[in-house]
Design a protein around this motif. Structure first.
Motif, PDB file in Angstrom:
ATOM      1  N   ILE A 313       0.865  -1.187   0.000  1.00 48.30           N
ATOM      2  CA  ILE A 313       0.000   0.000   0.000  1.00 48.30           C
ATOM      3  C   ILE A 313       0.898   1.232   0.000  1.00 48.30           C
ATOM      4  O   ILE A 313       1.777   1.374   0.854  1.00 48.30           O
ATOM      5  CB  ILE A 313      -0.917   0.026   1.236  1.00 48.30           C
ATOM      6  CG1 ILE A 313      -1.806  -1.213   1.280  1.00 48.30           C
ATOM      7  CG2 ILE A 313      -1.758   1.299   1.256  1.00 48.30           C
ATOM      8  CD1 ILE A 313      -2.598  -1.347   2.565  1.00 48.30           C
ATOM      9  N   VAL A 314       0.695   2.093  -0.977  1.00 49.16           N
ATOM     10  CA  VAL A 314       1.459   3.327  -1.088  1.00 49.16           C
ATOM     11  C   VAL A 314       0.591   4.484  -0.610  1.00 49.16           C
ATOM     12  O   VAL A 314      -0.586   4.579  -0.982  1.00 49.16           O
ATOM     13  CB  VAL A 314       1.924   3.574  -2.538  1.00 49.16           C
ATOM     14  CG1 VAL A 314       2.662   4.911  -2.643  1.00 49.16           C
ATOM     15  CG2 VAL A 314       2.815   2.432  -3.018  1.00 49.16           C
ATOM     16  N   VAL A 315       1.145   5.346   0.214  1.00 43.98           N
ATOM     17  CA  VAL A 315       0.422   6.526   0.651  1.00 43.98           C
ATOM     18  C   VAL A 315       1.169   7.775   0.201  1.00 43.98           C
ATOM     19  O   VAL A 315       2.386   7.869   0.339  1.00 43.98           O
ATOM     20  CB  VAL A 315       0.211   6.555   2.190  1.00 43.98           C
ATOM     21  CG1 VAL A 315       1.535   6.531   2.926  1.00 43.98           C
ATOM     22  CG2 VAL A 315      -0.618   7.757   2.610  1.00 43.98           C
ATOM     23  N   VAL A 316       0.430   8.702  -0.380  1.00 45.02           N
ATOM     24  CA  VAL A 316       0.962   9.996  -0.797  1.00 45.02           C
ATOM     25  C   VAL A 316       0.109  11.061  -0.124  1.00 45.02           C
ATOM     26  O   VAL A 316      -1.118  11.042  -0.244  1.00 45.02           O
ATOM     27  CB  VAL A 316       0.918  10.161  -2.327  1.00 45.02           C
ATOM     28  CG1 VAL A 316       1.484  11.528  -2.719  1.00 45.02           C
ATOM     29  CG2 VAL A 316       1.688   9.052  -3.021  1.00 45.02           C
ATOM     30  N   GLY A 317       0.742  11.964   0.591  1.00 45.93           N
ATOM     31  CA  GLY A 317      -0.038  12.971   1.306  1.00 45.93           C
ATOM     32  C   GLY A 317       0.718  14.269   1.466  1.00 45.93           C
ATOM     33  O   GLY A 317       1.912  14.369   1.165  1.00 45.93           O
ATOM     34  N   GLY A 318       0.011  15.272   1.936  1.00 53.39           N
ATOM     35  CA  GLY A 318       0.649  16.556   2.150  1.00 53.39           C
ATOM     36  C   GLY A 318      -0.270  17.534   2.845  1.00 53.39           C
ATOM     37  O   GLY A 318      -1.488  17.326   2.942  1.00 53.39           O
ATOM     38  N   ALA A 319       0.339  18.597   3.356  1.00 57.40           N
ATOM     39  CA  ALA A 319      -0.405  19.666   4.027  1.00 57.40           C
ATOM     40  C   ALA A 319       0.259  20.991   3.710  1.00 57.40           C
ATOM     41  O   ALA A 319       1.487  21.073   3.596  1.00 57.40           O
ATOM     42  CB  ALA A 319      -0.426  19.436   5.540  1.00 57.40           C
ATOM     43  N   THR A 320      -0.549  22.026   3.542  1.00 54.83           N
ATOM     44  CA  THR A 320      -0.017  23.368   3.355  1.00 54.83           C
ATOM     45  C   THR A 320      -0.875  24.350   4.138  1.00 54.83           C
ATOM     46  O   THR A 320      -2.097  24.324   4.060  1.00 54.83           O
ATOM     47  CB  THR A 320       0.035  23.764   1.869  1.00 54.83           C
ATOM     48  OG1 THR A 320       0.578  25.085   1.745  1.00 54.83           O
ATOM     49  CG2 THR A 320      -1.343  23.731   1.221  1.00 54.83           C
ATOM     50  N   ARG A 321      -0.235  25.181   4.902  1.00 56.34           N
ATOM     51  CA  ARG A 321      -0.930  26.168   5.736  1.00 56.34           C
ATOM     52  C   ARG A 321      -1.089  27.443   4.930  1.00 56.34           C
ATOM     53  O   ARG A 321      -0.102  28.055   4.508  1.00 56.34           O
ATOM     54  CB  ARG A 321      -0.121  26.415   7.006  1.00 56.34           C
ATOM     55  CG  ARG A 321      -0.811  27.285   8.045  1.00 56.34           C
ATOM     56  CD  ARG A 321       0.025  27.286   9.310  1.00 56.34           C
ATOM     57  NE  ARG A 321      -0.511  28.155  10.345  1.00 56.34           N
ATOM     58  CZ  ARG A 321       0.056  28.335  11.529  1.00 56.34           C
ATOM     59  NH1 ARG A 321       1.183  27.706  11.829  1.00 56.34           N
ATOM     60  NH2 ARG A 321      -0.489  29.138  12.425  1.00 56.34           N
ATOM     61  N   ILE A 322      -2.330  27.862   4.719  1.00 54.27           N
ATOM     62  CA  ILE A 322      -2.586  29.015   3.854  1.00 54.27           C
ATOM     63  C   ILE A 322      -2.989  30.265   4.627  1.00 54.27           C
ATOM     64  O   ILE A 322      -3.086  31.350   4.038  1.00 54.27           O
ATOM     65  CB  ILE A 322      -3.663  28.680   2.798  1.00 54.27           C
ATOM     66  CG1 ILE A 322      -4.998  28.335   3.475  1.00 54.27           C
ATOM     67  CG2 ILE A 322      -3.198  27.534   1.910  1.00 54.27           C
ATOM     68  CD1 ILE A 322      -6.138  28.128   2.490  1.00 54.27           C
ATOM     69  N   SER A 323      -3.223  30.120   5.913  1.00 51.64           N
ATOM     70  CA  SER A 323      -3.550  31.287   6.732  1.00 51.64           C
ATOM     71  C   SER A 323      -3.183  30.985   8.175  1.00 51.64           C
ATOM     72  O   SER A 323      -2.654  29.915   8.490  1.00 51.64           O
ATOM     73  CB  SER A 323      -5.043  31.633   6.629  1.00 51.64           C
ATOM     74  OG  SER A 323      -5.833  30.668   7.297  1.00 51.64           O
ATOM     75  N   ARG A 324      -3.470  31.931   9.032  1.00 51.81           N
ATOM     76  CA  ARG A 324      -3.120  31.755  10.440  1.00 51.81           C
ATOM     77  C   ARG A 324      -3.767  30.514  11.029  1.00 51.81           C
ATOM     78  O   ARG A 324      -3.154  29.804  11.824  1.00 51.81           O
ATOM     79  CB  ARG A 324      -3.560  32.989  11.230  1.00 51.81           C
ATOM     80  CG  ARG A 324      -3.228  32.921  12.714  1.00 51.81           C
ATOM     81  CD  ARG A 324      -3.749  34.136  13.449  1.00 51.81           C
ATOM     82  NE  ARG A 324      -3.390  34.102  14.856  1.00 51.81           N
ATOM     83  CZ  ARG A 324      -3.808  34.971  15.763  1.00 51.81           C
ATOM     84  NH1 ARG A 324      -4.615  35.962  15.398  1.00 51.81           N
ATOM     85  NH2 ARG A 324      -3.431  34.877  17.026  1.00 51.81           N
ATOM     86  N   ARG A 325      -4.989  30.213  10.627  1.00 45.69           N
ATOM     87  CA  ARG A 325      -5.753  29.130  11.237  1.00 45.69           C
ATOM     88  C   ARG A 325      -5.988  27.941  10.317  1.00 45.69           C
ATOM     89  O   ARG A 325      -6.273  26.849  10.810  1.00 45.69           O
ATOM     90  CB  ARG A 325      -7.119  29.651  11.702  1.00 45.69           C
ATOM     91  CG  ARG A 325      -7.078  30.795  12.683  1.00 45.69           C
ATOM     92  CD  ARG A 325      -6.553  30.368  14.024  1.00 45.69           C
ATOM     93  NE  ARG A 325      -6.706  31.398  15.041  1.00 45.69           N
ATOM     94  CZ  ARG A 325      -6.111  31.383  16.216  1.00 45.69           C
ATOM     95  NH1 ARG A 325      -5.303  30.374  16.524  1.00 45.69           N
ATOM     96  NH2 ARG A 325      -6.290  32.349  17.080  1.00 45.69           N
ATOM     97  N   PHE A 326      -5.904  28.107   9.009  1.00 46.84           N
ATOM     98  CA  PHE A 326      -6.422  27.089   8.101  1.00 46.84           C
ATOM     99  C   PHE A 326      -5.327  26.444   7.258  1.00 46.84           C
ATOM    100  O   PHE A 326      -4.446  27.118   6.731  1.00 46.84           O
ATOM    101  CB  PHE A 326      -7.471  27.695   7.166  1.00 46.84           C
ATOM    102  CG  PHE A 326      -8.243  26.672   6.391  1.00 46.84           C
ATOM    103  CD1 PHE A 326      -9.172  25.866   7.020  1.00 46.84           C
ATOM    104  CD2 PHE A 326      -8.023  26.510   5.030  1.00 46.84           C
ATOM    105  CE1 PHE A 326      -9.872  24.905   6.303  1.00 46.84           C
ATOM    106  CE2 PHE A 326      -8.731  25.563   4.309  1.00 46.84           C
ATOM    107  CZ  PHE A 326      -9.658  24.759   4.957  1.00 46.84           C
ATOM    108  N   SER A 327      -5.404  25.103   7.125  1.00 42.87           N
ATOM    109  CA  SER A 327      -4.481  24.327   6.294  1.00 42.87           C
ATOM    110  C   SER A 327      -5.279  23.422   5.364  1.00 42.87           C
ATOM    111  O   SER A 327      -6.344  22.906   5.737  1.00 42.87           O
ATOM    112  CB  SER A 327      -3.553  23.463   7.160  1.00 42.87           C
ATOM    113  OG  SER A 327      -2.750  24.251   7.996  1.00 42.87           O
TER     114      SER A 327
END
Length: 381
Positions: A313-327
């Motif tokens: 099973i391959v997992v590809v993921g990510g996160a980016t924070r676009i404001s003070r509170r929200f990602s």
């Protein structure tokens, strides 16, 4: 006889006082290291790990004195003042004195190395810039650097006014961009997971969180060390039908400031069915980026009752924070010729966060809300 004894005692007392006074007059304060100056206070003792024979609770301050003896030799003495006002004198050899100096120097070098590895370190002491500062104690703040000295930094903050911070007490200092500084910025975690999928970043020692997933599952994770964490998943209401209990240990190894490798296991058992055994997935994962902006690639193998599945099973993921509170978040699981993923976002404050994920995939046929989470982070900010 009694009268003669009193005369002898008086003479000894006077002689002792004269000697002590002469010693005091023939002493001068010596600086063991410029970082601490003439007087070593309680904070410096703790920061440098000095004088273990005095506990931090009973310690107020200390200084080194050099005495000139009657035979023209010199001796070194540590003069310590305790919190109750008592004064202690401890002789020091030249070697012991040098060991204290070397201890302070080593800690200063460690500090320089730590600060040089921080994001934006090329300007990690630029006056007028805004920084997010995390202290060794676990507290944090955002402030504008207004003054710098060899061992201290001064910041102005919106809530605390002007504060002075010892460099030794800084665990992490991050230069904020103009946009981040304008809208406000604060640490909202260490980026240890996307939605459900783990990243290779680990909880720091003493940091943890509790969470509720889709109302039915309760989860908790805790950083045992900066490299090892342990988590558990439990049904919110145990005893209703079958109950799923899972443990999630993880090990993380930072390669550098932005790149981490890790591995772990999610092992679960279903209680309530006699024929049900244990199942889970063992995985390895790599993550590049910071706590706020990161990308993750992982590979794992599922197992059921000790038998490993042949298809990874391959997992590809990510996160980016676009404001003070929200990602924005995304994680996708790929197995064989099919895939299943979650896409959505997280609204986070310093301690409390909420996430909403929409499921998609080859057999889903659309986007549907499938992951709702509320989490509370404790320990380090």
């Amino acid at each position: 006889m009694f009268y003669k004894t009193k005369l002898v005692l008086a003479f000894i007392g006077c002689l002792t006082g004269v000697v002590a006074h002469a010693q005091q007059d023939n002493s001068n304060v010596i600086i063991v290291h410029p970082a601490v100056g003439e007087t070593i206070d309680k904070q410096e003792k703790i920061a440098y790990g000095l004088f273990p024979y005095y506990s931090a609770d009973m310690f107020r301050e200390a200084r080194f004195l050099r005495f000139k003896m009657f035979d023209s030799t010199q001796s070194i003495t540590l003069q310590t003042t305790l919190s109750n006002g008592d004064e202690r004198m401890r002789p020091f050899t030249a070697r012991e004195f040098e060991e204290v100096r070397n201890t302070i120097e080593r800690r200063n070098q460690e500090l320089k190395t730590t600060l040089s590895q921080q994001p934006g370190s090329a300007r990690a002491d630029s006056l007028g810039q805004t920084y997010s500062v995390e202290l060794v104690s676990g507290s944090s703040f955002v402030g504008v650097l207004v003054a710098k000295r060899e061992t201290e930094l001064d910041f102005t903050t919106a809530d605390l006014g002007r504060i002075t911070v010892q460099k030794l007490n800084i665990r992490r200092i991050v230069l904020l961009s103009t946009a981040q500084a304008q809208r406000g910025w604060e640490p909202v975690g260490n980026g240890t997971r996307v939605f459900f999928a783990p990243t290779a970043r680990n909880l720091r020692k003493g940091e943890g969180y509790v969470q509720n997933i889709d109302l039915f599952l309760f989860g908790a994770n805790y950083g045992i060390t900066d490299n090892v964490s342990l988590g558990v998943l439990l049904p919110v209401i145990p005893g209703l039908g079958a109950g799923v209990v899972a443990v999630t240990p993880k090990v993380s190894v930072p390669i550098n400031e932005k790149f981490n490798l890790g591995g772990g296991v999610l092992y679960a058992r279903v209680f309530g069915f006699r024929e049900s055994g244990g199942a889970g997935i063992g995985y390895g994962v790599a993550t590049y980026g910071s706590a706020d902006n990161n990308a993750t690639l992982g590979l794992g193998y599922a197992f059921v009752e000790g038998e490993r599945e042949s298809t990874p099973i391959v997992v590809v993921g990510g996160a980016t924070r676009i404001s003070r509170r929200f990602s924005l978040l995304n994680e996708t699981y790929i197995a064989g010729d099919g895939f299943l993923g979650l896409i959505g976002g997280r609204l986070a404050a310093t301690r409390l966060s909420g996430s909403l994920g929409f499921v998609y995939g080859t057999s889903v046929g659309g986007f549907y809300p499938a992951y709702v989470e509320i989490a509370y982070r404790f320990g380090k900010k």
